[in-house]
Structure formats: structure tokens, C-alpha cells
Motif scaffolding. Structure first.
Motif, PDB file in Angstrom:
ATOM      1  N   ALA A 134       0.830  -1.208   0.000  1.00  0.00           N
ATOM      2  CA  ALA A 134       0.000   0.000   0.000  1.00  0.00           C
ATOM      3  C   ALA A 134       0.860   1.251   0.000  1.00  0.00           C
ATOM      4  N   ASP A 135       0.444   2.230  -0.773  1.00  0.00           N
ATOM      5  CA  ASP A 135       1.142   3.508  -0.820  1.00  0.00           C
ATOM      6  C   ASP A 135       0.691   4.355   0.361  1.00  0.00           C
ATOM      7  N   PRO A 173      -6.748  -0.120  -7.356  1.00  0.00           N
ATOM      8  CA  PRO A 173      -7.591   0.228  -6.211  1.00  0.00           C
ATOM      9  C   PRO A 173      -6.815   1.074  -5.218  1.00  0.00           C
ATOM     10  N   THR A 174      -7.519   1.911  -4.502  1.00  0.00           N
ATOM     11  CA  THR A 174      -6.880   2.740  -3.499  1.00  0.00           C
ATOM     12  C   THR A 174      -7.049   2.111  -2.119  1.00  0.00           C
ATOM     13  N   VAL A 175      -6.333   2.650  -1.143  1.00  0.00           N
ATOM     14  CA  VAL A 175      -6.487   2.165   0.226  1.00  0.00           C
ATOM     15  C   VAL A 175      -7.912   2.411   0.728  1.00  0.00           C
ATOM     16  N   ILE A 176      -8.563   3.448   0.224  1.00  0.00           N
ATOM     17  CA  ILE A 176      -9.955   3.705   0.599  1.00  0.00           C
ATOM     18  C   ILE A 176     -10.863   2.619   0.038  1.00  0.00           C
ATOM     19  N   ASP A 177     -10.643   2.226  -1.218  1.00  0.00           N
ATOM     20  CA  ASP A 177     -11.425   1.133  -1.807  1.00  0.00           C
ATOM     21  C   ASP A 177     -11.305  -0.130  -0.972  1.00  0.00           C
ATOM     22  N   ALA A 178     -10.109  -0.391  -0.460  1.00  0.00           N
ATOM     23  CA  ALA A 178      -9.850  -1.646   0.251  1.00  0.00           C
ATOM     24  C   ALA A 178     -10.584  -1.732   1.579  1.00  0.00           C
ATOM     25  N   THR A 219      -1.058  -7.448  -4.345  1.00  0.00           N
ATOM     26  CA  THR A 219      -2.167  -6.509  -4.458  1.00  0.00           C
ATOM     27  C   THR A 219      -1.627  -5.126  -4.119  1.00  0.00           C
ATOM     28  N   VAL A 220      -1.552  -4.256  -5.121  1.00  0.00           N
ATOM     29  CA  VAL A 220      -0.991  -2.923  -4.940  1.00  0.00           C
ATOM     30  C   VAL A 220      -2.131  -1.930  -4.747  1.00  0.00           C
ATOM     31  N   LEU A 221      -2.086  -1.185  -3.646  1.00  0.00           N
ATOM     32  CA  LEU A 221      -3.105  -0.192  -3.330  1.00  0.00           C
ATOM     33  C   LEU A 221      -2.521   1.205  -3.486  1.00  0.00           C
ATOM     34  N   ALA A 222      -3.200   2.027  -4.275  1.00  0.00           N
ATOM     35  CA  ALA A 222      -2.749   3.389  -4.523  1.00  0.00           C
ATOM     36  C   ALA A 222      -3.174   4.309  -3.387  1.00  0.00           C
ATOM     37  N   ALA A 223      -2.636   5.515  -3.387  1.00  0.00           N
ATOM     38  CA  ALA A 223      -3.042   6.541  -2.423  1.00  0.00           C
ATOM     39  C   ALA A 223      -4.477   6.957  -2.697  1.00  0.00           C
ATOM     40  N   PRO A 224      -5.160   7.543  -1.713  1.00  0.00           N
ATOM     41  CA  PRO A 224      -6.533   8.027  -1.940  1.00  0.00           C
ATOM     42  C   PRO A 224      -6.575   9.090  -3.032  1.00  0.00           C
ATOM     43  N   ASP A 225      -7.710   9.159  -3.720  1.00  0.00           N
ATOM     44  CA  ASP A 225      -7.861  10.184  -4.756  1.00  0.00           C
ATOM     45  C   ASP A 225      -7.830  11.586  -4.163  1.00  0.00           C
ATOM     46  N   ASP A 226      -8.379  11.742  -2.964  1.00  0.00           N
ATOM     47  CA  ASP A 226      -8.401  13.040  -2.280  1.00  0.00           C
ATOM     48  C   ASP A 226      -7.800  12.878  -0.883  1.00  0.00           C
ATOM     49  N   PRO A 227      -6.486  12.767  -0.797  1.00  0.00           N
ATOM     50  CA  PRO A 227      -5.856  12.462   0.501  1.00  0.00           C
ATOM     51  C   PRO A 227      -6.110  13.516   1.565  1.00  0.00           C
ATOM     52  N   GLY A 228      -6.362  14.753   1.166  1.00  0.00           N
ATOM     53  CA  GLY A 228      -6.601  15.782   2.156  1.00  0.00           C
ATOM     54  C   GLY A 228      -7.917  15.632   2.892  1.00  0.00           C
ATOM     55  N   ASP A 229      -8.801  14.792   2.373  1.00  0.00           N
ATOM     56  CA  ASP A 229     -10.124  14.619   2.971  1.00  0.00           C
ATOM     57  C   ASP A 229     -10.190  13.461   3.965  1.00  0.00           C
TER      58      ASP A 229
END
Length: 221
Positions: free
Chosen positions: A31-32, A58-63, A78-88
Motif C-alpha cells: 500500500a502507498d 484500487p486505493t487504500v480507501i477502496d480496500a 495486491t498494490v493499493l494506490a493513495a486516496p484520490d483526495d488524501p486531504g479529505d
């Protein structure tokens, strides 16, 4: 996976180690956790034949969504990307939820932010151990030592050091960082993860980590 300043080899080592553990049959999640400079999914895409474009990873939020279903594959990480809106979102809460979501017998690797910043503290608080990835330049080692000290203060003691882009490891590195050198990744350009010598080095690193930490914890050969 922690380290000093940017360019210390954390992301490449996260992915190289994740793939090495997969080659041993482990259901790995990578996970990123560096949300300001996310590039784990992009690197995975660029070095895996574009079978999984970074945009669709998929992002960590999706997971961690209630309707999500995280089933780590034993054939590839399984590679998890950063959230689309990390500031939220709150990094600590998300990474803690991820730790609860991933099966206990699946190795989970977090690609941490660089250095000893507050952003790096969130994943270190969640992880049980860390690896310190660093080149062997004097400034990089000095920064890596600061990161190792932070990890210890957060109850995430370093399991060991991974010397990246290194022909050899001089005496004194283990004493400086207070943990053993578990791996040496040789230099290889332009795409190190495709080099046979680098792949073999990550296989050896995976073996050492399983022996030291994961043999009784993970589903791994």
C-alpha cells in the motif's frame, strides 16, 4: 518501508520485496502510504507490462470500504494506490482500518513518506516493524538514522537495513542504524526491477525477512 529523504529507494524496495514474497506464494498487500508523493501504483504499472494501469489500481480507501472485498492474490502483489483526495481523510485512521481488513496471514508492506516527518509517523504507528531503505551516501545514512530513531520512539523498531544501489556494504552501517543489514540491492539501470541481479537480491531479502519475522505469521513457502 521507511527511509531518509526522497530517492532513498523505498518505493522500488517495497515493490521488489512484495514481488519476491509473491514468488514464495505469499498473498502480499503493498500500500502507498506516501500520499503527498504517491508513485507505488505507477511504478507497479510501469514495470509489469501495463497489465494494471496505475489509474485503475484500487486505493487504500477502496480496500476498507464496507462493501469492498480485499482478497490478496498469491500470484502477484495486491498494490493499493493513495486516496484520490488524501486531504479529505485521516491517514492514521485509514491505515489502521487497512490493518484490520487485511488477513492476518498476509504480509502487508507500507511505502512510507520520506524522512522523520509527521506524515511518516502515521504509517509507523500502525506497522509492527519497519525496514530502513537507504543508499550508502553519508547524508542519506544520517537521514536514515533519524528515521530509525523515530520508528523506535513510535514502537515500530527497525527489523533491518536494505542498502540500495550498493556494490558493497562497509563496516559500521549496522552500528550507525542499530539494526542488521538484511539486504544489498545492486545498482542496475535503467529499470532495476527487471534486472536478474536485482530480482535475486530481493529474493534473498524476502528469505531473510521470512526467517526473521514471518515464518510463523504468513502464508509463505
Amino acid at each position: 518501508m521507511a527511509g531518509g529523504k526522497g530517492g532513498s529507494g523505498k518505493t522500488t524496495t517495497t515493490l521488489g520485496l512484495a514481488r519476491a514474497l509473491s514468488r514464495r506464494g505469499a498473498p502480499v498487500v503493498a500500500a502507498d502510504a506516501d500520499w503527498d508523493l504517491p508513485n507505488l501504483a505507477r511504478l507497479a504499472s510501469a514495470t509489469d507490462g501495463d497489465r494494471e494501469p496505475a489509474a485503475s489500481a484500487p486505493t487504500v480507501i477502496d480496500a476498507i470500504r464496507p462493501d469492498g472485498e480485499l482478497r490478496p492474490d498469491r500470484r502477484a502483489p495486491t498494490v493499493l494506490a493513495a486516496p484520490d483526495d488524501p486531504g479529505d481523510v485521516d491517514a492514521g485512521s485509514v491505515l489502521s482500518a487497512l490493518a484490520e481488513t487485511v488477513p492476518d496471514d498476509s504480509p502487508t508492506l507500507l511505502d512510507c513518506p520520506a524522512g522523520a516527518s509527521p506524515d511518516a509517523a502515521a504509517p509507523l504507528r500502525v506497522a509492527d516493524r519497519c525496514l530502513i531503505a537507504t543508499p550508502l551516501r553519508r547524508a542519506a545514512l544520517r537521514d536514515a538514522a533519524k528515521t530509525a530513531a523515530l520508528a523506535r520512539r513510535l514502537d515500530c523498531p527497525p527489523l533491518g537495513v536494505v542498502a540500495v544501489r550498493a556494490e558493497s556494504v562497509p563496516a559500521g552501517v549496522e552500528d550507525l542504524l542499530g539494526c542488521p543489514v538484511l539486504g544489498r540491492i545492486p545498482p542496475a539501470e535503467p529499470e532495476p526491477l527487471s534486472a536478474t541481479s536485482v530480482r535475486a537480491a530481493y529474493d534473498d531479502l524476502a528469505r531473510r525477512i521470512v526467517d526473521a519475522h514471518g515464518a510463523d505469521r504468513w502464508r509463505v513457502a
